[in-house]
Design a protein around this motif. Structure first.
Motif, PDB file in Angstrom:
ATOM      1  N   LYS A  54       0.766  -1.301  -0.032  1.00  0.00           N
ATOM      2  CA  LYS A  54       0.044  -0.066   0.046  1.00  0.00           C
ATOM      3  C   LYS A  54       0.953   1.425   0.116  1.00  0.00           C
ATOM      4  N   PRO A  55       0.508   2.312  -0.397  1.00  0.00           N
ATOM      5  CA  PRO A  55       1.171   3.663  -0.542  1.00  0.00           C
ATOM      6  C   PRO A  55       1.843   3.952   0.525  1.00  0.00           C
ATOM      7  N   LYS A  56       1.130   3.970   1.703  1.00  0.00           N
ATOM      8  CA  LYS A  56       1.355   4.585   3.074  1.00  0.00           C
ATOM      9  C   LYS A  56       2.324   3.509   3.584  1.00  0.00           C
ATOM     10  N   LEU A  57       2.434   2.230   3.416  1.00  0.00           N
ATOM     11  CA  LEU A  57       3.355   1.319   4.122  1.00  0.00           C
ATOM     12  C   LEU A  57       4.738   1.574   3.572  1.00  0.00           C
ATOM     13  N   PRO A  58       5.774   1.609   4.643  1.00  0.00           N
ATOM     14  CA  PRO A  58       7.275   1.689   4.148  1.00  0.00           C
ATOM     15  C   PRO A  58       7.704   0.759   3.255  1.00  0.00           C
ATOM     16  N   TYR A  59       7.367  -0.690   4.003  1.00  0.00           N
ATOM     17  CA  TYR A  59       7.644  -2.001   3.341  1.00  0.00           C
ATOM     18  C   TYR A  59       6.444  -2.691   3.278  1.00  0.00           C
ATOM     19  N   PRO A  60       6.406  -3.689   2.287  1.00  0.00           N
ATOM     20  CA  PRO A  60       5.214  -4.579   2.139  1.00  0.00           C
ATOM     21  C   PRO A  60       5.052  -5.311   3.334  1.00  0.00           C
ATOM     22  N   ASP A 197       0.736  14.224   3.344  1.00  0.00           N
ATOM     23  CA  ASP A 197       2.067  14.775   3.663  1.00  0.00           C
ATOM     24  C   ASP A 197       1.992  15.563   5.240  1.00  0.00           C
ATOM     25  N   SER A 198       1.191  15.046   5.972  1.00  0.00           N
ATOM     26  CA  SER A 198       1.204  15.623   7.506  1.00  0.00           C
ATOM     27  C   SER A 198       1.124  14.465   8.507  1.00  0.00           C
ATOM     28  N   GLN A 219       4.354  17.623  12.076  1.00  0.00           N
ATOM     29  CA  GLN A 219       5.039  17.738  10.739  1.00  0.00           C
ATOM     30  C   GLN A 219       4.188  17.884   9.552  1.00  0.00           C
ATOM     31  N   THR A 220       4.664  18.779   8.543  1.00  0.00           N
ATOM     32  CA  THR A 220       3.924  18.756   7.345  1.00  0.00           C
ATOM     33  C   THR A 220       4.690  19.496   6.237  1.00  0.00           C
ATOM     34  N   ARG A 221       4.476  19.291   5.109  1.00  0.00           N
ATOM     35  CA  ARG A 221       4.948  19.838   3.799  1.00  0.00           C
ATOM     36  C   ARG A 221       3.764  19.752   2.746  1.00  0.00           C
ATOM     37  N   GLY A 222       4.508  20.558   1.863  1.00  0.00           N
ATOM     38  CA  GLY A 222       3.574  20.748   0.703  1.00  0.00           C
ATOM     39  C   GLY A 222       4.043  21.874  -0.350  1.00  0.00           C
TER      40      GLY A 222
END
Length: 579
Positions: A54-60, A197-198, A219-222
């Motif tokens: 899944k996109p939000k998982l760092p590793y499968p 991104d938050s 933390q945030t970025r954009g």
């Protein structure tokens, strides 16, 4: 028709992919043997590995089992299951073994641990989400193959088995005693959609020798904040502890500061309520070449950062409070800095404010290269109050305005294989107060010659699969630099307004100075008085010209040899050179 059945053996892979707002979600079932009834969505797999990406998982996530059953489109069962998430599926360091496992795919509103639906900001509608829920019996957690935990029954989400709990850290040491530190996802706790991104985390800790602690980290970025073209990053960290313990920093630095040997000390204490606030804001790519950086650094006392945030104390930027604005277009730029001093135990220069301008690489007559920088500012140099005496005599309380103009003109040319660059430097400075309180002007000038010659040799026959070498290219650059300069004012008469060391280095040098007669009596006088160990004279010898307060007369020759080796790596036809 739908009456299709497959029996597959060998290296079997069955992939299913769906798309969400975060990107593609992929499930891959690998097995030695698979029976699959397409019409009923029923499958049996032997020696299987279900991989969930899944996109939000760092590793499968991997779910391995000797026998894996798919009972319908959304229900799985497995026997003798191993679950892990790692970049190295062949040898995971942390593994969960479960005797009997059921995994069910559910589509519905995303909820908090209190059963409240998580809604979208603005519209208030519930967020629909597809998740995998598991139940397991006889669970064993193994770290590097060693069993560390057993639980007879476990239930939760495969993607987020701990719910809003992001992490737990526990252990024991001398400064803290037995400690438990937990991190929680605040968005999950309050039932709000997590913005892209938050990240917003809650920290709940308890240290038996110190007390309870509470904090949060946002933390945030954009892009395009405030409807302007830009890229931004921001962070707000606030953390506090009710601490009635004693700081342990090595030696007696947690309670006393040695002022003069052998036993003249100054006590160091901390309040019961202590902590830190760190705010950072970085905005890049603004229109017309502007960038903006701001930092808020608040600390409750002298030792709190080193005691509780050792990595930040050693390696992070100084915990200063600053506002920095810059505009850069082509070869010119200007900056504005405002820096108040909020920590009385740190040597720091207040700039209220400071403005600098730069012109770099300006060509004149297609022969000369001209560089210039100028600045004006009002500074208040404030040495550390609750600490040992400074190790530099120029760290003295001073209120002064400073104006300067630094210029250099060079004539680079090629003489056969040699690159020669003769150049001259001229500096004009003015201080409204020097260390004696007098108005002080300064004239600084000098010149020199830089020379270099490159040498290289290609070893095309070098090949090695073991060391991943495809040819070897050895490149060398011999350089020499002679520089001579003079000044009508010695650096020892001026305040060191531009800091040479960060806070951690500055404190360590001040701490060790009074200890030298105790730990190294034979060389203490030399170590504490020789200019070899004075940071200003070290910067002078190294020709560091960005600290104009440390410029002085000098006559020096520098020699250096720089080497690198290069090879080619990559697939045939797509090779690239690496150092």
């Amino acid at each position: 028709t739908n009456s299709l059945e497959f029996y597959l053996a060998g290296n079997v892979e069955i992939r299913t992919q769906t798309t969400s707002k975060d990107g593609p979600n992929t499930e891959t079932l690998r097995a030695d043997e698979v029976y699959y009834d397409v019409g009923r969505n029923v499958a049996i797999a032997l020696k299987s590995d279900l991989e969930i990406r899944k996109p939000k998982l760092p590793y499968p996530i991997h779910v391995q089992a000797e026998e894996f059953f798919r009972l319908n489109a959304s229900l799985y069962q497995a026997q003798q299951t191993q679950v892990f998430s790692t970049i190295l599926p062949s040898d995971p360091g942390l593994k969960i073994e479960i005797r009997q496992t059921t995994i069910e795919e559910r589509q519905g509103p995303k909820k908090t641990i209190f059963g409240q639906a998580i809604t979208r900001q603005g519209s208030g509608e519930a967020i629909e989400n597809k998740e995998h829920y598991f139940t397991g019996r006889d669970m064993v957690v193994r770290v590097e193959g060693v069993p560390v935990f057993y639980f007879p029954y476990l239930s939760g989400r495969v993607e987020d088995p701990l719910g809003p709990l992001d992490g737990v850290n526990f252990g024991f040491n001398r400064p803290f005693g037995f400690f438990v530190m937990t991190t929680w996802d605040i968005y999950d706790l309050i039932g709000r959609e997590r913005p892209r991104d938050s990240r917003w985390q809650l920290m709940l800790d308890y240290l038996t020798r110190r007390g309870p602690a509470l904090g949060m980290d946002f933390q945030t970025r954009g892009r395009n904040a405030f409807n302007l073209d830009n890229y931004y990053e921001g962070r707000l960290l606030a953390w506090g502890i009710y601490d009635q313990g004693t700081d342990i920093l090595g030696g007696n630095r947690g309670t006393d500061i040695l002022i003069a040997p052998p036993n003249i000390t100054q006590p160091v204490s901390h309040p019961d309520w202590r902590g830190r606030v760190l705010g950072e804001w970085n905005v890049q790519e603004l229109p017309y070449g502007f960038t903006l950086q701001a930092q808020l650094g608040l600390l409750s006392d002298h030792n709190v950062l080193e005691q509780f945030y050792k990595q930040d104390f050693d390696n992070a930027l100084n915990q200063e409070t600053t506002l920095y604005l810059k505009q850069q277009v082509d070869r010119w730029a200007w900056t504005l800095l405002v820096e108040p001093r909020l920590r009385y135990w740190v040597t720091e220069t207040e700039w209220l404010p400071k403005a600098d301008g730069y012109l770099l690489g300006q060509k004149l007559l297609d022969l000369f290269t001209y560089n210039a920088r100028a600045g004006i500012g009002y500074a208040q140099l404030k040495p550390a109050e609750a600490a040992t005496l400074p190790y530099m005599t120029t760290d003295a309380a001073t209120n002064t305005s400073r104006l300067y103009l630094m210029q250099d003109l060079s004539l680079p040319f090629q003489a056969g294989p040699f690159r020669l660059v003769p150049y001259g430097v001229l500096g004009l400075m003015h201080y409204s107060q020097d260390l004696s309180g007098d108005d002080q002007g300064r004239l600084y000038g000098g010149g020199g010659l830089r020379a270099s010659i490159p040498l290289s040799r290609l070893y095309g026959a070098v090949e090695s699969d073991l060391f991943n070498l495809d040819g070897l290219y050895h490149k060398m650059v011999f350089s020499a630099h002679w520089f001579v300069a003079a000044s009508n004012t010695r650096l020892s008469t001026l305040p060191q307004l531009d800091r040479l060391n960060d806070d951690a280095t500055d404190q360590s040098l001040r701490d060790i100075r009074p200890h030298q007669p105790l730990v190294n009596p034979a060389n203490a006088a030399f170590l504490t008085t020789s200019l070899l160990f004075d940071p200003q004279y070290y910067a002078l010898r190294r020709l560091i010209d960005t600290r104009i307060d440390s410029l002085d007369q000098i006559n020096v020759v520098q020699l250096d040899l720089r080497q690198r080796w290069q090879t080619k790596r990559g697939l045939p036809g797509h090779q690239h050179i690496i150092d």
